[in-house]
Design a protein around this motif. Structure first.
Motif, PDB file in Angstrom:
ATOM      1  N   GLN A 127       0.772   5.450   3.519  1.00  0.00           N
ATOM      2  CA  GLN A 127       1.600   6.895   3.660  1.00  0.00           C
ATOM      3  C   GLN A 127       3.309   6.228   4.086  1.00  0.00           C
ATOM      4  OE1 GLN A 127      -1.166   8.815   5.636  1.00  0.00           O
ATOM      5  NE2 GLN A 127      -2.568   9.008   3.619  1.00  0.00           N
ATOM      6  N   SER A 128       3.536   5.676   4.407  1.00  0.00           N
ATOM      7  CA  SER A 128       5.367   5.156   4.439  1.00  0.00           C
ATOM      8  C   SER A 128       5.661   5.326   6.103  1.00  0.00           C
ATOM      9  CB  SER A 128       6.099   5.521   3.203  1.00  0.00           C
ATOM     10  OG  SER A 128       5.948   4.828   1.770  1.00  0.00           O
ATOM     11  N   ILE A 129       4.830   5.709   7.142  1.00  0.00           N
ATOM     12  CA  ILE A 129       4.614   5.804   8.338  1.00  0.00           C
ATOM     13  C   ILE A 129       6.384   5.530   8.930  1.00  0.00           C
ATOM     14  CG2 ILE A 129       3.550   6.625  10.854  1.00  0.00           C
ATOM     15  CD1 ILE A 129       3.087   8.627   7.976  1.00  0.00           C
ATOM     16  N   THR A 130       7.481   6.497   9.487  1.00  0.00           N
ATOM     17  CA  THR A 130       8.449   5.286  10.201  1.00  0.00           C
ATOM     18  C   THR A 130       7.217   5.246  11.318  1.00  0.00           C
ATOM     19  OG1 THR A 130       9.556   7.172   9.496  1.00  0.00           O
ATOM     20  CG2 THR A 130       9.548   5.663   7.805  1.00  0.00           C
ATOM     21  N   HIS A 131       7.508   6.657  11.519  1.00  0.00           N
ATOM     22  CA  HIS A 131       7.779   7.281  13.644  1.00  0.00           C
ATOM     23  C   HIS A 131       5.690   7.367  14.116  1.00  0.00           C
ATOM     24  CE1 HIS A 131      12.068   7.555  12.631  1.00  0.00           C
ATOM     25  NE2 HIS A 131      12.151   7.319  13.686  1.00  0.00           N
ATOM     26  N   VAL A 132       5.782   6.524  14.360  1.00  0.00           N
ATOM     27  CA  VAL A 132       4.601   6.929  15.462  1.00  0.00           C
ATOM     28  C   VAL A 132       4.257   7.942  16.865  1.00  0.00           C
ATOM     29  CG1 VAL A 132       2.118   5.745  16.233  1.00  0.00           C
ATOM     30  CG2 VAL A 132       2.944   5.157  13.518  1.00  0.00           C
ATOM     31  N   TYR A 179       0.717  -1.174   0.096  1.00  0.00           N
ATOM     32  CA  TYR A 179       0.257   0.092   0.069  1.00  0.00           C
ATOM     33  C   TYR A 179       0.824   1.492  -0.100  1.00  0.00           C
ATOM     34  CZ  TYR A 179      -3.637  -3.652   1.254  1.00  0.00           C
ATOM     35  OH  TYR A 179      -4.034  -4.475   1.287  1.00  0.00           O
ATOM     36  N   ARG A 180       2.139   0.892  -0.047  1.00  0.00           N
ATOM     37  CA  ARG A 180       3.128   2.078  -0.219  1.00  0.00           C
ATOM     38  C   ARG A 180       2.940   3.455  -0.978  1.00  0.00           C
ATOM     39  NH1 ARG A 180       9.066   1.520   1.072  1.00  0.00           N
ATOM     40  NH2 ARG A 180       8.616   1.754   3.409  1.00  0.00           N
ATOM     41  N   TYR A 181       2.684   4.798  -1.453  1.00  0.00           N
ATOM     42  CA  TYR A 181       2.737   5.458  -2.308  1.00  0.00           C
ATOM     43  C   TYR A 181       3.670   5.228  -3.251  1.00  0.00           C
ATOM     44  CZ  TYR A 181      -1.092   8.035  -0.180  1.00  0.00           C
ATOM     45  OH  TYR A 181      -2.690   8.143   0.768  1.00  0.00           O
ATOM     46  N   ALA A 203       9.147   9.419   8.200  1.00  0.00           N
ATOM     47  CA  ALA A 203       8.205  10.285   7.856  1.00  0.00           C
ATOM     48  C   ALA A 203       7.435   9.533   9.637  1.00  0.00           C
ATOM     49  CB  ALA A 203       7.592   9.829   6.700  1.00  0.00           C
ATOM     50  N   THR A 204       6.444  11.186   9.726  1.00  0.00           N
ATOM     51  CA  THR A 204       5.462  10.906   9.961  1.00  0.00           C
ATOM     52  C   THR A 204       4.254  11.131  10.484  1.00  0.00           C
ATOM     53  OG1 THR A 204       5.124  11.604  12.857  1.00  0.00           O
ATOM     54  CG2 THR A 204       6.129  13.285  11.959  1.00  0.00           C
ATOM     55  N   ARG A 205       3.545  11.146  10.832  1.00  0.00           N
ATOM     56  CA  ARG A 205       1.777  12.046  10.939  1.00  0.00           C
ATOM     57  C   ARG A 205       1.286  12.694  11.910  1.00  0.00           C
ATOM     58  NH1 ARG A 205      -0.062   8.480  14.021  1.00  0.00           N
ATOM     59  NH2 ARG A 205      -0.717   6.511  13.969  1.00  0.00           N
ATOM     60  N   LEU A 206       0.255  13.316  11.349  1.00  0.00           N
ATOM     61  CA  LEU A 206      -0.527  14.202  12.708  1.00  0.00           C
ATOM     62  C   LEU A 206      -1.815  13.638  12.396  1.00  0.00           C
ATOM     63  CD1 LEU A 206       1.108  18.256  12.235  1.00  0.00           C
ATOM     64  CD2 LEU A 206       1.653  15.917  14.295  1.00  0.00           C
ATOM     65  N   ALA A 207      -2.910  13.351  13.318  1.00  0.00           N
ATOM     66  CA  ALA A 207      -3.555  12.127  12.934  1.00  0.00           C
ATOM     67  C   ALA A 207      -4.794  12.332  13.748  1.00  0.00           C
ATOM     68  CB  ALA A 207      -3.502  10.729  13.175  1.00  0.00           C
ATOM     69  N   PRO A 208      -4.925  14.258  13.554  1.00  0.00           N
ATOM     70  CA  PRO A 208      -6.294  14.365  14.281  1.00  0.00           C
ATOM     71  C   PRO A 208      -7.794  13.114  14.390  1.00  0.00           C
ATOM     72  CG  PRO A 208      -5.637  15.743  13.238  1.00  0.00           C
ATOM     73  CD  PRO A 208      -4.728  15.374  13.527  1.00  0.00           C
ATOM     74  N   SER A 209      -8.364  12.690  14.916  1.00  0.00           N
ATOM     75  CA  SER A 209     -10.329  12.186  14.783  1.00  0.00           C
ATOM     76  C   SER A 209     -10.214  13.587  14.418  1.00  0.00           C
ATOM     77  CB  SER A 209     -10.397  11.263  16.165  1.00  0.00           C
ATOM     78  OG  SER A 209      -9.776  10.500  16.221  1.00  0.00           O
ATOM     79  N   PRO A 210     -11.038  13.869  13.831  1.00  0.00           N
ATOM     80  CA  PRO A 210     -12.434  15.290  14.550  1.00  0.00           C
ATOM     81  C   PRO A 210     -13.713  15.078  15.049  1.00  0.00           C
ATOM     82  CG  PRO A 210     -12.458  14.497  12.024  1.00  0.00           C
ATOM     83  CD  PRO A 210     -11.832  13.128  12.706  1.00  0.00           C
ATOM     84  N   ALA A 221      -7.844   0.520   9.649  1.00  0.00           N
ATOM     85  CA  ALA A 221      -7.622   1.969   8.927  1.00  0.00           C
ATOM     86  C   ALA A 221      -6.132   2.384   9.352  1.00  0.00           C
ATOM     87  CB  ALA A 221      -8.674   2.722   9.623  1.00  0.00           C
ATOM     88  N   VAL A 222      -5.855   2.706  10.741  1.00  0.00           N
ATOM     89  CA  VAL A 222      -4.171   3.108  10.894  1.00  0.00           C
ATOM     90  C   VAL A 222      -3.118   2.122  10.025  1.00  0.00           C
ATOM     91  CG1 VAL A 222      -4.304   2.055  13.142  1.00  0.00           C
ATOM     92  CG2 VAL A 222      -3.712   4.534  12.763  1.00  0.00           C
ATOM     93  N   VAL A 223      -3.502   1.323  10.331  1.00  0.00           N
ATOM     94  CA  VAL A 223      -2.427   0.172   9.574  1.00  0.00           C
ATOM     95  C   VAL A 223      -2.511   0.614   8.105  1.00  0.00           C
ATOM     96  CG1 VAL A 223      -1.767  -2.349   9.336  1.00  0.00           C
ATOM     97  CG2 VAL A 223      -2.199  -1.261  11.639  1.00  0.00           C
ATOM     98  N   VAL A 224      -3.371   0.557   7.527  1.00  0.00           N
ATOM     99  CA  VAL A 224      -3.514   0.359   6.484  1.00  0.00           C
ATOM    100  C   VAL A 224      -2.759   1.992   5.662  1.00  0.00           C
ATOM    101  CG1 VAL A 224      -4.687   0.807   4.143  1.00  0.00           C
ATOM    102  CG2 VAL A 224      -5.096  -1.022   5.448  1.00  0.00           C
ATOM    103  N   ASP A 225      -2.834   2.811   6.419  1.00  0.00           N
ATOM    104  CA  ASP A 225      -2.561   4.184   6.584  1.00  0.00           C
ATOM    105  C   ASP A 225      -1.538   4.740   6.520  1.00  0.00           C
ATOM    106  OD1 ASP A 225      -4.932   4.926   4.878  1.00  0.00           O
ATOM    107  OD2 ASP A 225      -5.633   6.265   6.874  1.00  0.00           O
TER     108      ASP A 225
END
Ligand code: GLU
Length: 338
Positions: free
Chosen positions: A219-224, A5-7, A18-25, A211-215
């Motif tokens: 999205q090639s996130i290496t740091h959570v 699923y990598r981009y 890469a990291t992500r900011l992942a707010p839940s709205p 969803a979090v694992v797939v994304d």
């Protein structure tokens, strides 16, 4: 069959950190959320991680109209920046369906009509945590005929459609250890803790765990970096990475202690209004919010206004207290002081 699923399609290239900011709205950001995002951003800035903003808008009934834009506005106001996004999870459900198909092909997921009541009635022991009761697996397919019915169900109803069934993952009864750059290692037996857990809801939406694992993978996130209320969820996520053939993409985790109210419970409405937007409306400058978080994070010995950039320079996990941070009346009085 494993899917990627990598981009970027070049799996031989070393991943750019890469990291992500992942707010839940699901509501306005409060002081607790702001702290996690600020620390995530500071670590990303110090280490040159690429930052992706991801809006986790799959939590159907809890989503509050407009709170995505509210979160984005608040992050910007605090001085937090990102390179990519916002990406909305609900914009395209195909990647989650693909992942479910990969799991179904391995006979690892099944539709389950159990209701919360049914699950509770079947339990004699106290439940594992506040949010999820252990599901004892009474709809888990065992025979070939059962699996043919599962396949038929998927053919007739699809994988992500609203109905009376959630989809659950078959979880091995085996402990795994989660390693973290900050929290102590956690040994978790997911089957004993929550049982076969839900990966798609009756509303026809991917559950957070899937969803979090797939994304994170695509999205090639290496740091959570996130609150330590999700430490145990990491164990559930590990199983998903494994079954999706993506163990090599499991990110490095930093789980942070949460902010609690004076009663020791996680910061919430009952502790009064700690929404960042409310402080902003009351004329509090962003430097005070950041200054308070810096004080609580062990950067300063007393509350002093500070910019996000300065926070990023001075923050260190070494001085971050390992216990939950209490947000006191004194703290909010200082924010609001003239
Ligand atoms: N969207 C989640 C939250 O706001 C964060 C999930 C995660 O970081 O994995 O709590």
């Amino acid at each position: 069959m494993n899917q990627t699923y990598r981009y970027d399609n070049d799996l031989s290239a070393p991943a750019t950190p890469a990291t992500r900011l992942a707010p839940s709205p699901t509501g306005a950001l409060h002081l607790g959320n702001a702290r996690t995002f600020l620390i995530n951003w500071a670590l990303a800035t110090q280490n040159n991680w690429r930052i992706i903003l991801r809006i986790e808008d799959l939590d159907g009934p809890r989503i509050k109209q407009g709170s995505d834009l509210g979160a984005i506005d608040t992050l910007r106001w605090l001085g937090i920046t990102w390179h990519d996004g916002p990406h909305y999870q609900a914009a395209d459900l195909t990647p989650y369906t693909h992942a479910m198909q990969t799991l179904l092909d391995q006979r690892l997921i099944y539709p389950c009509p159990a209701t919360r009541k049914e699950i509770e009635a079947s339990l004699s022991a106290p439940h594992a945590d506040d949010h999820e009761r252990r599901y004892p697996g009474f709809h888990r397919p065992t025979t070939d005929a059962d699996w043919q019915r599962v396949q038929q169900h998927a053919n007739d109803r699809g994988l992500l459609n609203e109905g009376d069934w959630a989809w659950r993952l078959i979880v091995p009864d085996q402990p795994i250890t989660i390693h973290d750059t900050f929290a102590p290692p956690a040994r978790v037996n997911v089957q004993q803790q929550v049982g076969d857990f839900v990966i798609a809801s009756k509303a026809g939406l991917p559950a957070y765990q899937l969803a979090v694992v797939v994304d994170d993978a695509r999205q090639s996130i290496t740091h959570v970096v996130r609150g330590d209320d999700l430490l145990h969820a990491s164990a559930r996520q590990h199983w998903l990475y494994k079954f999706l053939g993506q163990e090599d993409l499991i990110p490095s985790y930093t789980h942070l202690p949460l902010v609690v109210g004076p009663d020791g419970r996680r910061l919430a409405k009952r502790h009064g209004d700690t929404r960042i937007a409310s402080f902003r409306d009351a004329g509090v400058p962003p430097e005070r919010i950041v200054g308070l978080i810096a004080y609580q994070a062990g950067i300063t010995q007393q509350r002093t206004p500070m910019t996000a950039a300065q926070f990023a320079t001075e923050f260190s996990l070494d001085t971050l207290p390992r216990t939950p941070v209490t947000c006191t009346q004194e703290d909010t009085d200082w924010l609001l002081a003239p």
